[in-house]
Design an enzyme around this catalytic site. Structure first.
Site, PDB file in Angstrom:
ATOM      1  N   CYS A  57       0.816  -1.233   0.099  1.00 34.06           N
ATOM      2  CA  CYS A  57      -0.196  -0.003  -0.119  1.00 34.06           C
ATOM      3  C   CYS A  57       0.816   1.220  -0.460  1.00 34.06           C
ATOM      4  CB  CYS A  57      -1.124   0.422   0.958  1.00 34.06           C
ATOM      5  SG  CYS A  57      -0.285  -0.592   2.567  1.00 34.06           S
ATOM      6  N   ARG A  91       3.910   4.809  11.277  1.00 35.51           N
ATOM      7  CA  ARG A  91       3.336   4.506  11.315  1.00 35.51           C
ATOM      8  C   ARG A  91       2.348   5.624  12.451  1.00 35.51           C
ATOM      9  NH1 ARG A  91       0.139   0.660   8.781  1.00 35.51           N
ATOM     10  NH2 ARG A  91       1.451  -0.851   9.574  1.00 35.51           N
ATOM     11  N   HIS A 136      -2.038   6.273   3.419  1.00 40.70           N
ATOM     12  CA  HIS A 136      -0.530   6.602   3.161  1.00 40.70           C
ATOM     13  C   HIS A 136      -0.155   8.309   3.096  1.00 40.70           C
ATOM     14  CE1 HIS A 136      -1.257   3.205   5.155  1.00 40.70           C
ATOM     15  NE2 HIS A 136      -0.308   2.585   3.977  1.00 40.70           N
TER      16      HIS A 136
HETATM   17  N1  LIG Z   1      -4.845  -2.476   5.360  1.00 44.25           N
HETATM   18  C1  LIG Z   1      -4.162  -2.659   4.052  1.00 44.25           C
HETATM   19  O1  LIG Z   1      -4.367  -1.202   3.868  1.00 44.25           O
HETATM   20  C2  LIG Z   1      -3.414  -3.867   3.101  1.00 44.25           C
HETATM   21  C3  LIG Z   1      -3.020  -2.264   2.248  1.00 44.25           C
HETATM   22  C4  LIG Z   1      -2.366  -3.688   0.864  1.00 44.25           C
HETATM   23  C5  LIG Z   1      -1.894  -5.027   0.956  1.00 44.25           C
HETATM   24  N2  LIG Z   1      -2.528  -5.791   2.277  1.00 44.25           N
HETATM   25  C6  LIG Z   1      -2.701  -6.533   2.911  1.00 44.25           C
HETATM   26  O2  LIG Z   1      -3.612  -7.594   2.004  1.00 44.25           O
HETATM   27  C7  LIG Z   1      -3.493  -8.835   2.949  1.00 44.25           C
HETATM   28  C8  LIG Z   1      -5.246  -8.735   4.140  1.00 44.25           C
HETATM   29  O3  LIG Z   1      -4.654  -7.934   5.029  1.00 44.25           O
HETATM   30  P1  LIG Z   1      -5.833  -7.547   5.709  1.00 44.25           P
HETATM   31  O4  LIG Z   1      -5.680  -5.861   6.474  1.00 44.25           O
HETATM   32  O5  LIG Z   1      -7.403  -6.819   5.213  1.00 44.25           O
HETATM   33  O6  LIG Z   1      -6.288  -7.747   7.356  1.00 44.25           O
HETATM   34  P2  LIG Z   1      -7.036  -8.241   8.313  1.00 44.25           P
HETATM   35  O7  LIG Z   1      -8.270  -7.753   8.256  1.00 44.25           O
HETATM   36  O8  LIG Z   1      -6.401  -8.918   9.276  1.00 44.25           O
HETATM   37  O9  LIG Z   1      -7.799  -9.595   7.578  1.00 44.25           O
HETATM   38  C9  LIG Z   1      -7.165 -10.583   6.899  1.00 44.25           C
HETATM   39  C10 LIG Z   1      -8.140 -11.657   6.675  1.00 44.25           C
HETATM   40  O10 LIG Z   1      -7.104 -12.977   6.518  1.00 44.25           O
HETATM   41  C11 LIG Z   1      -7.920 -14.474   7.059  1.00 44.25           C
HETATM   42  N3  LIG Z   1      -7.705 -15.458   7.316  1.00 44.25           N
HETATM   43  C12 LIG Z   1      -6.687 -15.294   8.856  1.00 44.25           C
HETATM   44  N4  LIG Z   1      -6.164 -16.957   8.921  1.00 44.25           N
HETATM   45  C13 LIG Z   1      -6.281 -17.609   7.581  1.00 44.25           C
HETATM   46  C14 LIG Z   1      -6.583 -19.146   7.455  1.00 44.25           C
HETATM   47  N5  LIG Z   1      -6.082 -19.470   8.180  1.00 44.25           N
HETATM   48  N6  LIG Z   1      -7.166 -19.322   6.390  1.00 44.25           N
HETATM   49  C15 LIG Z   1      -8.436 -18.147   5.836  1.00 44.25           C
HETATM   50  N7  LIG Z   1      -8.060 -17.216   6.054  1.00 44.25           N
HETATM   51  C16 LIG Z   1      -8.262 -16.868   7.106  1.00 44.25           C
HETATM   52  C17 LIG Z   1      -9.126 -13.448   7.900  1.00 44.25           C
HETATM   53  O11 LIG Z   1     -10.594 -13.805   8.581  1.00 44.25           O
HETATM   54  P3  LIG Z   1     -10.847 -14.136  10.155  1.00 44.25           P
HETATM   55  O12 LIG Z   1     -12.002 -12.912  10.242  1.00 44.25           O
HETATM   56  O13 LIG Z   1     -11.473 -15.537   9.732  1.00 44.25           O
HETATM   57  O14 LIG Z   1      -9.822 -13.986  11.366  1.00 44.25           O
HETATM   58  C18 LIG Z   1      -9.469 -12.000   7.389  1.00 44.25           C
HETATM   59  O15 LIG Z   1     -11.262 -12.098   6.914  1.00 44.25           O
HETATM   60  C19 LIG Z   1      -2.556  -8.154   4.097  1.00 44.25           C
HETATM   61  O16 LIG Z   1      -1.854  -9.876   3.303  1.00 44.25           O
HETATM   62  C20 LIG Z   1      -1.939  -7.379   3.875  1.00 44.25           C
HETATM   63  O17 LIG Z   1      -0.829  -7.149   4.312  1.00 44.25           O
HETATM   64  C21 LIG Z   1      -3.660  -4.818   3.480  1.00 44.25           C
END
Ligand SMILES: NC(=O)c1ccc[n+]([C@@H]2O[C@H](COP(=O)([O-])OP(=O)(O)OC[C@H]3O[C@@H](n4cnc5c(N)ncnc54)[C@H](OP(=O)(O)O)[C@@H]3O)[C@@H](O)[C@H]2O)c1
Length: 350
Positions: A149, A235, A242
């Site tokens: 991001c 952060r 950002h």
């Molecule tokens: N947030 C941002 O601004 C951003 C920007 C760019 C890229 N990213 C990337 O996008 C990805 C997701 O980020 P996020 O911010 O959305 O994270 P998050 O809010 O922590 O969400 C993680 C997701 O993964 C699921 N999950 C966890 N363990 C799992 C498993 N064993 N099997 C299947 N699903 C599982 C969780 O489900 P449950 O709810 O059931 O636990 C939830 O749906 C990461 O790789 C992050 O680095 C994030």
């Protein structure tokens, strides 16, 4: 019956998964047909499993959908993936091997030499790397990724300069929103009234991804862009958006109005093809002296436009400026959605 293509979301309950659901609600080409998350959520209705953090309501059709197991059996052939990198490294290849088009947000496969890391306005042609993937040959499946991001906002601002004036050196210092850490993310006691000068692996990602994105595709491989690059990541207590302080040295000297014109005139394939999520203006230069600011400017172009401002001479390199980009829209779900739209426009989605 809907003529839209069925898509699934892996990690549908997380911060990025929620953005996918919001952005796909009225999408003209894609329709959410399948949701998966961890064991904790499996079998539960979406509205109960997800801690919905967005300002719009959960789309009624999605609220009652049951969360499926995160396995390829029964999943649609187009998968948006929003999983933590460690889990993505295990699951994304399984979906690609099963014949799915995996459009991923995570860092797991981004730097793999046969996986395209793509911003459609910058290096859409890198999508051709798909043809070098073993999954593609075996099952028709493949994986495409979008950048981190903070890399995406930076590269949106750098690409127009690199094309016209060639970058020699880039230094970037980020002030990254808390939503970038997922949910629940950073504890409030750690971040309120504070700045945390460390985000695990973020500086390395920014540096290597920027060079892959602006690199050259030859003979089925990407040669990273050769400029020197240094990133420092922090952060800060901001909800979304950002902000980055950037300094650059250019090979071909330029006047400030030429740099501003490079940003404001920047248009690319997504704009020519009129892809549904493409902003009219990918980069906008703001002339007001104290902008861009995340509170006011991160939703420009529906969160898909990168804002640049405060261009001034740099006494160490040539120029310095400020960049702002929405981290969960252009930095995540919107980036993947635009990648999927480009894939469809280029005939990769059947
Ligand atoms: N947030 C941002 O601004 C951003 C920007 C760019 C890229 N990213 C990337 O996008 C990805 C997701 O980020 P996020 O911010 O959305 O994270 P998050 O809010 O922590 O969400 C993680 C997701 O993964 C699921 N999950 C966890 N363990 C799992 C498993 N064993 N099997 C299947 N699903 C599982 C969780 O489900 P449950 O709810 O059931 O636990 C939830 O749906 C990461 O790789 C992050 O680095 C994030």
């Amino acid at each position: 019956m809907s003529s839209r293509l069925s898509v699934g979301i892996l990690g549908a309950t997380g911060i990025v998964g929620q953005r996918f659901i919001q952005m796909l609600e009225h999408h003209p080409w894609f329709e959410v047909a399948w949701l998966a998350a961890s064991d904790r959520s499996e079998g539960r209705p979406y509205a109960e499993a997800a801690r919905w953090r967005l300002k719009t309501a959960i789309p009624a059709r999605v609220a009652n959908m049951t969360i499926s197991p995160a396995k390829p059996g029964g999943a649609p052939k187009i998968i948006f993936a929003a999983l933590d990198a460690a889990i993505a490294r295990e699951l994304e290849p399984q979906f690609a091997a099963a014949g799915c088009a995996v459009v991923s947000n995570s860092s797991a496969l981004r730097m793999q030499s046969d996986v395209p890391l793509v911003i459609p306005e910058v290096n859409g042609h890198h999508i051709a790397l798909i043809e070098t993937q073993a999954w593609r040959r075996a099952s028709g499946g493949f994986a495409v990724t979008n950048p981190n991001c903070s890399a995406i906002g930076l590269v949106m601002a750098l690409a127009p300069l690199h094309r016209r004036f060639e970058l020699e050196t880039v230094m970037a210092v980020t002030m990254q929103a808390v939503s970038g850490a997922g949910y629940p993310g950073v504890a409030s006691l750690d971040i309120l009234g504070n700045v945390i000068p460390y985000i695990a692996k973020e500086e390395e990602k920014m540096e290597e991804e920027t060079q892959k994105l602006l690199g050259t595709l030859t003979d089925g491989r990407v040669e990273p862009a050769p400029f020197a690059m240094s990133a420092q990541c922090n952060r800060v207590a901001v909800e979304d958006g950002h902000t980055e302080s950037v300094s650059v040295r250019l090979k071909h000297k330029a006047k400030p109005e030429e740099l501003i014109a490079a940003w404001n005139d920047f248009r690319a394939e997504p704009q020519k093809l009129r892809l549904p999520s493409a902003p009219e203006r990918p980069v906008v230069y703001m002339r007001t002296h104290d902008r861009p600011q995340p509170r006011f400017d991160c939703d420009l172009g529906g969160g898909m436009t990168t804002a640049v401002g405060r261009l001034r001479p740099c006494k160490v390199l040539d120029w310095k400026f400020t960049v702002l980009s929405h981290n969960t829209i252009r930095g995540a779900a919107g980036a993947a959605l635009l990648n999927a739209e480009l894939l469809k426009a280029k005939g990769y989605l059947g």
